[in-house]
Design an enzyme around this catalytic site. Structure first.
Site, PDB file in Angstrom:
ATOM      1  CG  ASP A  12      -1.783   1.215   1.371  1.00  0.00           C
ATOM      2  OD1 ASP A  12      -2.315   1.663   0.333  1.00  0.00           O
ATOM      3  OD2 ASP A  12      -1.940   1.761   2.475  1.00  0.00           O
ATOM      4  N   GLY A  45      -2.700   9.349  -3.186  1.00  0.00           N
ATOM      5  CA  GLY A  45      -3.973   9.677  -3.822  1.00  0.00           C
ATOM      6  C   GLY A  45      -4.352  11.145  -3.897  1.00  0.00           C
ATOM      7  CB  CYS A  77      -3.128   0.805  -2.433  1.00  0.00           C
ATOM      8  SG  CYS A  77      -3.091   2.567  -2.766  1.00  0.00           S
ATOM      9  CB  CYS A 200      -9.153   5.198   0.958  1.00  0.00           C
ATOM     10  SG  CYS A 200      -7.477   5.433   1.590  1.00  0.00           S
TER      11      CYS A 200
HETATM   12  N1  DGL Z   1      -4.685   3.378   1.062  1.00  0.00           N
HETATM   13  C1  DGL Z   1      -4.763   3.916  -0.221  1.00  0.00           C
HETATM   14  C2  DGL Z   1      -6.048   3.600  -0.958  1.00  0.00           C
HETATM   15  O1  DGL Z   1      -6.685   2.626  -0.673  1.00  0.00           O
HETATM   16  C3  DGL Z   1      -4.193   5.240  -0.588  1.00  0.00           C
HETATM   17  C4  DGL Z   1      -4.056   6.343   0.355  1.00  0.00           C
HETATM   18  C5  DGL Z   1      -3.121   7.383  -0.239  1.00  0.00           C
HETATM   19  O2  DGL Z   1      -1.943   7.120  -0.243  1.00  0.00           O
HETATM   20  O3  DGL Z   1      -3.595   8.422  -0.713  1.00  0.00           O
HETATM   21  O4  DGL Z   1      -6.415   4.293  -1.861  1.00  0.00           O
END
Ligand code: DGL
Length: 298
Positions: A12, A45, A77, A200
């Site tokens: 992730d 993101g 992720c 997320c």
């Molecule tokens: N945990 C991630 C997701 O599911 C991303 C969070 C990020 O780094 O912005 O999108």
């Protein structure tokens, strides 16, 4: 060459994917896992862009293959899945890759009011993958998409020592309030959202804050458990499941899991201890270089 005893690789942008690791451990208790948190480059993101996320995702997949001989890769992720899963499958056809995507399809079946809130990163919300999911399942259900800038970063920071715990909890609550208010009205009356999709993997760890804002009757959907079941199916099909008895080494819980971070070691240790009850010695700091210097960890 991976064997049934090779580990499952997971990555992730940071600690959010630990929520997927939790579901995988539950579904596949005999497996070994190697988890890489790219916290040195998180968040993916808010503003990183697809090219950066693709480059990091490929570099991490190569690293996990070369250093750990993983038998399958779970992209824990949503942002990296949206930006890079197709490219990864194309570039690394020998590696089975499983992605995560917001639970838009299951929400279209289970929402009674036919209004569903979706919280995700800006990268995920603006991706073609999510646009496709919404158009496929949005015929009878209205999906309200909310890009939650700053929320994944605040969750990452809550595991670091830099901010006092209270300050970071306050920031997380304020962001949860801001984004649930922006989505609109939740409830069970006509036109209200009765379902919230956590698009997320970081947001699973602030479910209690969201629940406190939205009340006990709103359905929350995340994809940890379905992804874990899909991983089991794919391993079964390829005859790569670790045997549950016979010659399988009987591993102690902590030895089954190796955690790595490109960011601060103490932050990963704190997250793993808080959310997965894993001891500090499961974690280590690593350097995973991208091919271009643009994506080299700071
Ligand atoms: N945990 C991630 C997701 O599911 C991303 C969070 C990020 O780094 O912005 O999108």
């Amino acid at each position: 060459m991976p064997t049934p005893h090779s580990p499952i690789g997971i990555f992730d942008s940071g600690v959010g994917g630990l929520s997927v690791l939790q579901a995988l451990r539950h579904e596949l208790p005999h497996e070994r896992f190697v988890y890489l948190a790219d916290s040195g480059n998180a968040p993916y993101g808010d503003a990183r862009g697809d090219a950066f996320v693709q480059e990091r995702s490929l570099a991490i997949a190569h690293y996990l293959l070369q250093q750990h001989d993983i038998k399958i890769l779970v992209i824990a992720c949503n942002t990296a899945t949206a930006a890079a899963v197709e490219l990864m499958r194309e570039r690394m056809p020998q590696l089975p890759v499983i992605g995560v995507e917001p639970a838009i399809k299951p929400a279209s079946f289970s929402s009674q009011t036919r209004h569903v809130g979706v919280m995700a990163t800006r990268g995920t919300v603006s991706s073609q993958r999510v646009a496709r999911l919404v158009s496929e399942h949005g015929l009878h259900t209205e999906f309200h998409l909310q890009a939650c800038d700053g929320l994944a970063r605040a969750i990452e920071q809550s595991t670091e020592q830099a901010l006092p715990a209270q300050a970071s909890a306050t920031e997380i609550r304020a962001l949860c309030r801001k984004y649930t208010s922006a989505l609109g009205s939740f409830g069970h009356k006509t036109g209200q959202m009765d379902t919230l999709v956590l698009g997320c993997t970081h947001y699973v760890f602030v479910k209690d804050d969201l629940r406190a804002l939205l009340g006990p009757d709103i359905q929350f959907l995340d994809t940890g458990a379905p992804v874990a079941r899909q991983t089991r199916r794919m391993l079964e099909q390829r005859k790569l499941l670790t045997p549950e008895s016979g010659d399988a080494p009987q591993l102690a819980r902590a030895e089954q899991i190796q955690l790595m971070t490109t960011g601060r070691l103490s932050a990963l240790q704190a997250a793993a201890q808080r959310w997965l009850q894993l001891p500090a010695h499961c974690s280590q700091a690593v350097n995973v270089r991208s091919e271009s210097s643009a994506a080299t960890p700071a």
